[in-house]
Write a protein that holds these residues in place. Sequence first.
Motif, PDB file in Angstrom:
ATOM      1  N   HIS A 151       0.900  -1.206   0.102  1.00  0.00           N
ATOM      2  CA  HIS A 151      -0.211  -0.005  -0.124  1.00  0.00           C
ATOM      3  C   HIS A 151       0.972   1.378   0.069  1.00  0.00           C
ATOM      4  O   HIS A 151       0.552   2.256   0.608  1.00  0.00           O
ATOM      5  N   TYR A 154      -0.719   4.901  -1.560  1.00  0.00           N
ATOM      6  CA  TYR A 154      -1.754   4.898  -0.447  1.00  0.00           C
ATOM      7  C   TYR A 154      -2.931   5.904  -0.876  1.00  0.00           C
ATOM      8  O   TYR A 154      -4.049   6.138   0.080  1.00  0.00           O
ATOM      9  N   ALA A 163      -6.436  -0.702   4.166  1.00  0.00           N
ATOM     10  CA  ALA A 163      -5.180  -1.586   3.822  1.00  0.00           C
ATOM     11  C   ALA A 163      -5.404  -2.798   4.548  1.00  0.00           C
ATOM     12  O   ALA A 163      -5.323  -2.795   5.878  1.00  0.00           O
TER      13      ALA A 163
END
Length: 845
Positions: A151, A154, A163
């Motif tokens: 991730h 992001y 996540a």
Amino acid sequence: MNRVLMMTALAAVSVVSMAQRVADFNGNWRFALDAEGVPQDEHYDDSTWRQLNLPHDWVVENSCQSNLPFYQATGVIPGKGIGWYRKTFETGALAGKKVQVLFDGVYNNSEVWINGRKLGFHPNGYTPFHFDLTPHLEENGTNVLTVKVDHTRYADSRWYTGAGIYRDVELITTDKLHIPIWGTFYSTITASEKSAEIDAEIRVKNDYSDIRKFRVITSILDAEGHRVGSDAKRIKLNGGEHITIEQKIRVENPRRWSIGDPYLYTAKTELVADGETVDASSARIGIRTFKFDPDAGFSLNGSSMKIKGVCLHHDGGLVGSAVPAGVWRRRLEILKEGGCNAIRSAHNPASTVLLDLCDEMGVLVQDEFFDEWDNPKDKRFNMNQRDVHYETQGYGEHFQVWAEKDLKSTVLSHRNHPSIIQWSIGNEIEWTYPRNKAATGFFNNMNWDGNYFWSEPPFSTEEIKHQLATLPRGRYDIGETAQKLSRWTKELDTTRPVTANCILPSASHFSGYADALDMVGYSYRRVLYDYGHRILPDKPIMGTENVPQYHEWKAVMDRDHIAGTFLWTGIDYMGEVRGDYPVKVNGSGMLDTAGFKKGSWHMYRTLWRDEPHLAFGINYIEEIKHRGKALYELDADGNAVLKNPDSWKQMLWSWQPVFNHWNFEEGRMTVVELYTNCEEAELLLNGKSLGRKKQAAFEDHIVKWAVPFEEGTLTARGWKDGKRFERTLSTHGEPVGMTLRTENRRLKADGYDVAHIVVQLQDEQGFPVYTENREITFSIPEGLKRLGVDNGAADNVQDFQSDTIRTHKGRALLIVQATDAAGEYVIRASGEGLSDAAATVITER
């Protein structure tokens, strides 16, 4: 499936007995963020890692940050990192067996290993996927499953994603002669009160090397387990081959699935060889028929009805994206209480947990596949991408390679859900194909000065066609991609229409996009409902994204050919922030993130249900504004009237700032809005009538009075069908205590079930206090797991993962989850200057 988390240190998985094809695989994982070394190695030491049960979202555990880059997309919560998950488990004898792991959703860019051997990569964070573990398992030994979640990008969506392994994981154990994962499809061919015919499409695979003879027996069972219909076929299948078998099953006097009676049958298919059941697969199904008609709208089981829908993002507020069934259930219950009968899974496939609940609760579903196709969107500001950043590159990077597999996995895994009535192939995709925007004539047109939301296209249909024919197409064509997605969908399911949420329908009518759709969804374009019906008279139309204001529903009710609407949104959601820190959520919802009702919920409660309803919305006359402009003034008779009598027709997402309390400055002028479906209403202050008014006299559907504030009790009376109804609101004092209301007091001790505890401040008379706030600290006993706290405010940046919360409007929410321990637990709440309060939660096996 009866789901109970196993809490033992080492999960033992039997692959000998066929008694349980599907095993819960959520328990006893190890987790670390940005771990060192080579965690996918089967001998890696994970003993210092955190032990947890899935589903899990690591982002929601973090604190908000005021200076976070790309905060518009993330909901001001940092989530960058690489998460690692490891699960150790044992297997027994493997002879003749096939063992697979099924993930309902991992966000995102995940890689999976078994015993150090890589199984594959899956970039999409919302679609289910599975891997065959069998060749790599240690027979009668210990195994390690490892999942990497990358991730580092992001801000790759326009909303909060969370996540981690945030949806359920299952272990599927079968014979080598088996029904593959998602290998059954049960659909209703015909259904009346007297009889129904069910089509069963069964896929069987023979992973043995030799020929196998067997029977395929499919039975329909009612809710009590009684067989009400069946069919059997004898099959011979060569080794290494697969076959699809079709069966027709008749059910007499069926109980048809509907909004008011969501009755579920169980379809069970067994493979029987030499008198022994070697594999069996079951699915809950609903017997129902529905139709979208271009002139008559929507009907379910032959009965005409309107779709009263809302759009929902996938986060659950304080639990982030790892949303327990109980959290979704409460949210759906409150929406249904307001008359909602449908949801749109914006803008990604829904979780199995949510779809199961919609099946059970009678909620229709538009299941949506994608927010991006060939070209990326801008994750901060929507429309086409403005700047390229590593952190914001999302699914568009994978679409060309992965779109078909992800779409088909979604259809295969979801198509047995009776709640699903539409497949949506995309959301507001047109922004990312520049010629579509230009062809409408709305934008970059010096001769047009209207408003996009409320105006028909400035270009004629001939001019739009000309623009589309002459403007540069770019590398990809929206019509060609839409045709491809529609074709892939119909290869697997023709029982539901393919649609899309079109933000530029005047161009999509002619770009080839609408040609790929069975019905067209309009995004914020109710003004085109009649225009579109003239342009495409044979294509059903509905609103698939609309603002939660009265004018949207009036437009639907005034037109038989409009099937309904999906309002944006049912519930506030994190991300897509349109304000500066500390704003964390998009506040367009009818409910806030804690599930507390807003003005738009009450308005639609009066529109979507016949039962009488009365609700207040009050503020100073000069402070009731929409988009910065005051709405009201006093007329010559002292009545509160709209400054612009037509302003209600162009209200957008946010509801005007009004409150459900009677605490203001003495003598200052307020406007009391009353949301009601009663024919007449009367307002009284301290027993004195301020006038009785007819609801029909208010074109905006809001009965209103101008009232100088006076301390005491405000009473609203309503008359409907000759009966009187009443609601009161009293001036409250300073808070001296609080109440704790437990919305689900008895829980299953299964590691999943949840209880919502609502705290409300109160004064010494016991009146709720809405204008004061206090910091509340909860004491939660062992045996319950704290999931978090929230107060529902759009600018609440307090930690979710805390025992302490400052109230908003005098209230807050705590969610606790059962463990596997049965018992009676007392949750206590305290606050400075307040008497303590307590609530009891009982967990039972």
